[in-house]
Write a protein that holds these residues in place. Structure first.
Motif, short mmCIF file in Angstrom:
data_model
loop_
_atom_site.label_atom_id
_atom_site.label_comp_id
_atom_site.label_asym_id
_atom_site.label_seq_id
_atom_site.Cartn_x
_atom_site.Cartn_y
_atom_site.Cartn_z
N ARG A 39 0.87 -1.18 0.00
CA ARG A 39 0.00 0.00 0.00
C ARG A 39 0.90 1.22 0.00
O ARG A 39 1.71 1.40 0.91
CB ARG A 39 -0.90 0.01 1.23
CG ARG A 39 -1.90 -1.11 1.18
CD ARG A 39 -2.96 -0.94 2.22
NE ARG A 39 -3.91 -2.05 2.11
CZ ARG A 39 -4.82 -2.31 2.99
NH1 ARG A 39 -4.93 -1.58 4.06
NH2 ARG A 39 -5.64 -3.32 2.81
N PHE A 40 0.76 2.01 -1.03
CA PHE A 40 1.58 3.21 -1.22
C PHE A 40 3.07 2.86 -1.21
O PHE A 40 3.90 3.60 -0.69
CB PHE A 40 1.27 4.27 -0.16
CG PHE A 40 -0.17 4.66 -0.12
CD1 PHE A 40 -0.74 5.36 -1.17
CD2 PHE A 40 -0.98 4.32 0.96
CE1 PHE A 40 -2.07 5.72 -1.14
CE2 PHE A 40 -2.31 4.67 0.99
CZ PHE A 40 -2.86 5.37 -0.06
N GLY A 41 3.41 1.69 -1.75
CA GLY A 41 4.80 1.27 -1.85
C GLY A 41 5.36 0.65 -0.58
O GLY A 41 6.53 0.30 -0.52
N ILE A 42 4.55 0.51 0.46
CA ILE A 42 5.01 -0.05 1.73
C ILE A 42 4.41 -1.44 1.90
O ILE A 42 3.20 -1.60 1.82
CB ILE A 42 4.57 0.86 2.91
CG1 ILE A 42 5.16 2.25 2.72
CG2 ILE A 42 5.01 0.26 4.24
CD1 ILE A 42 4.62 3.27 3.67
N PRO A 43 5.25 -2.47 2.12
CA PRO A 43 4.72 -3.83 2.27
C PRO A 43 4.05 -4.04 3.64
O PRO A 43 4.56 -3.60 4.66
CB PRO A 43 5.95 -4.72 2.12
CG PRO A 43 7.09 -3.84 2.49
CD PRO A 43 6.70 -2.44 2.15
N TYR A 44 2.88 -4.68 3.62
CA TYR A 44 2.13 -4.99 4.83
C TYR A 44 1.75 -6.45 4.82
O TYR A 44 1.45 -7.03 3.79
CB TYR A 44 0.85 -4.17 4.92
CG TYR A 44 1.05 -2.75 5.34
CD1 TYR A 44 1.10 -2.41 6.69
CD2 TYR A 44 1.18 -1.73 4.41
CE1 TYR A 44 1.28 -1.10 7.09
CE2 TYR A 44 1.36 -0.42 4.79
CZ TYR A 44 1.41 -0.11 6.14
OH TYR A 44 1.59 1.19 6.53
N GLU A 45 1.73 -7.04 6.01
CA GLU A 45 1.16 -8.37 6.18
C GLU A 45 -0.31 -8.17 6.55
O GLU A 45 -0.64 -7.41 7.46
CB GLU A 45 1.87 -9.13 7.29
CG GLU A 45 1.38 -10.55 7.45
CD GLU A 45 2.13 -11.30 8.53
OE1 GLU A 45 1.64 -12.37 8.92
OE2 GLU A 45 3.17 -10.82 8.97
N VAL A 46 -1.21 -8.82 5.81
CA VAL A 46 -2.64 -8.61 5.97
C VAL A 46 -3.32 -9.95 6.23
O VAL A 46 -2.97 -10.96 5.63
CB VAL A 46 -3.23 -7.96 4.68
CG1 VAL A 46 -4.73 -7.81 4.78
CG2 VAL A 46 -2.58 -6.62 4.43
N GLU A 47 -4.29 -9.93 7.14
CA GLU A 47 -5.10 -11.11 7.40
C GLU A 47 -6.43 -10.93 6.68
O GLU A 47 -7.15 -9.97 6.93
CB GLU A 47 -5.34 -11.27 8.90
CG GLU A 47 -6.16 -12.49 9.24
CD GLU A 47 -6.43 -12.58 10.72
OE1 GLU A 47 -5.72 -13.35 11.39
OE2 GLU A 47 -7.33 -11.87 11.19
N ARG A 48 -6.74 -11.84 5.77
CA ARG A 48 -7.99 -11.78 5.00
C ARG A 48 -8.90 -12.91 5.42
O ARG A 48 -8.47 -14.04 5.61
CB ARG A 48 -7.71 -11.94 3.52
CG ARG A 48 -7.34 -10.71 2.81
CD ARG A 48 -7.28 -10.97 1.34
NE ARG A 48 -6.95 -9.76 0.62
CZ ARG A 48 -6.59 -9.72 -0.64
NH1 ARG A 48 -6.51 -10.84 -1.32
NH2 ARG A 48 -6.31 -8.58 -1.21
N THR A 49 -10.19 -12.59 5.50
CA THR A 49 -11.21 -13.61 5.71
C THR A 49 -11.98 -13.72 4.40
O THR A 49 -12.56 -12.74 3.94
CB THR A 49 -12.14 -13.22 6.86
OG1 THR A 49 -11.36 -12.96 8.02
CG2 THR A 49 -13.12 -14.33 7.16
N VAL A 50 -11.94 -14.92 3.80
CA VAL A 50 -12.49 -15.15 2.46
C VAL A 50 -13.48 -16.30 2.52
O VAL A 50 -13.27 -17.27 3.23
CB VAL A 50 -11.35 -15.48 1.47
CG1 VAL A 50 -11.87 -15.69 0.07
CG2 VAL A 50 -10.29 -14.41 1.48
N CYS A 51 -14.57 -16.18 1.76
CA CYS A 51 -15.52 -17.28 1.63
C CYS A 51 -14.93 -18.34 0.72
O CYS A 51 -14.43 -18.03 -0.36
CB CYS A 51 -16.84 -16.76 1.08
SG CYS A 51 -18.05 -18.06 0.79
#
Length: 55
Positions: free
Chosen positions: A26-38
């Motif tokens: 996001r905006f060139g900055i790496p993030y670890e994201v937790e996604r909840t997906v069906c």
């Protein structure tokens, strides 16, 4: 004749949630994201950033 032109109805379902961890930028900055997906329709139900990943 009206039976030929009935609208198609989508089958509704209850979302079966699975949590996954992904790396996003996001905006060139790496993030670890937790996604909840069906699992059935692959719709993202929730997404929250966990922490900033190492560059």
């Amino acid at each position: 004749m009206s039976q030929l032109f009935t609208p198609l109805r989508r089958r509704s379902h209850t979302h079966t949630a699975v949590r996954t961890h992904v790396l996003l930028q996001r905006f060139g900055i790496p993030y670890e994201v937790e996604r909840t997906v069906c699992t059935e329709c692959r719709h993202v139900l929730e997404e929250r950033p966990l922490k900033r990943a190492a560059a």
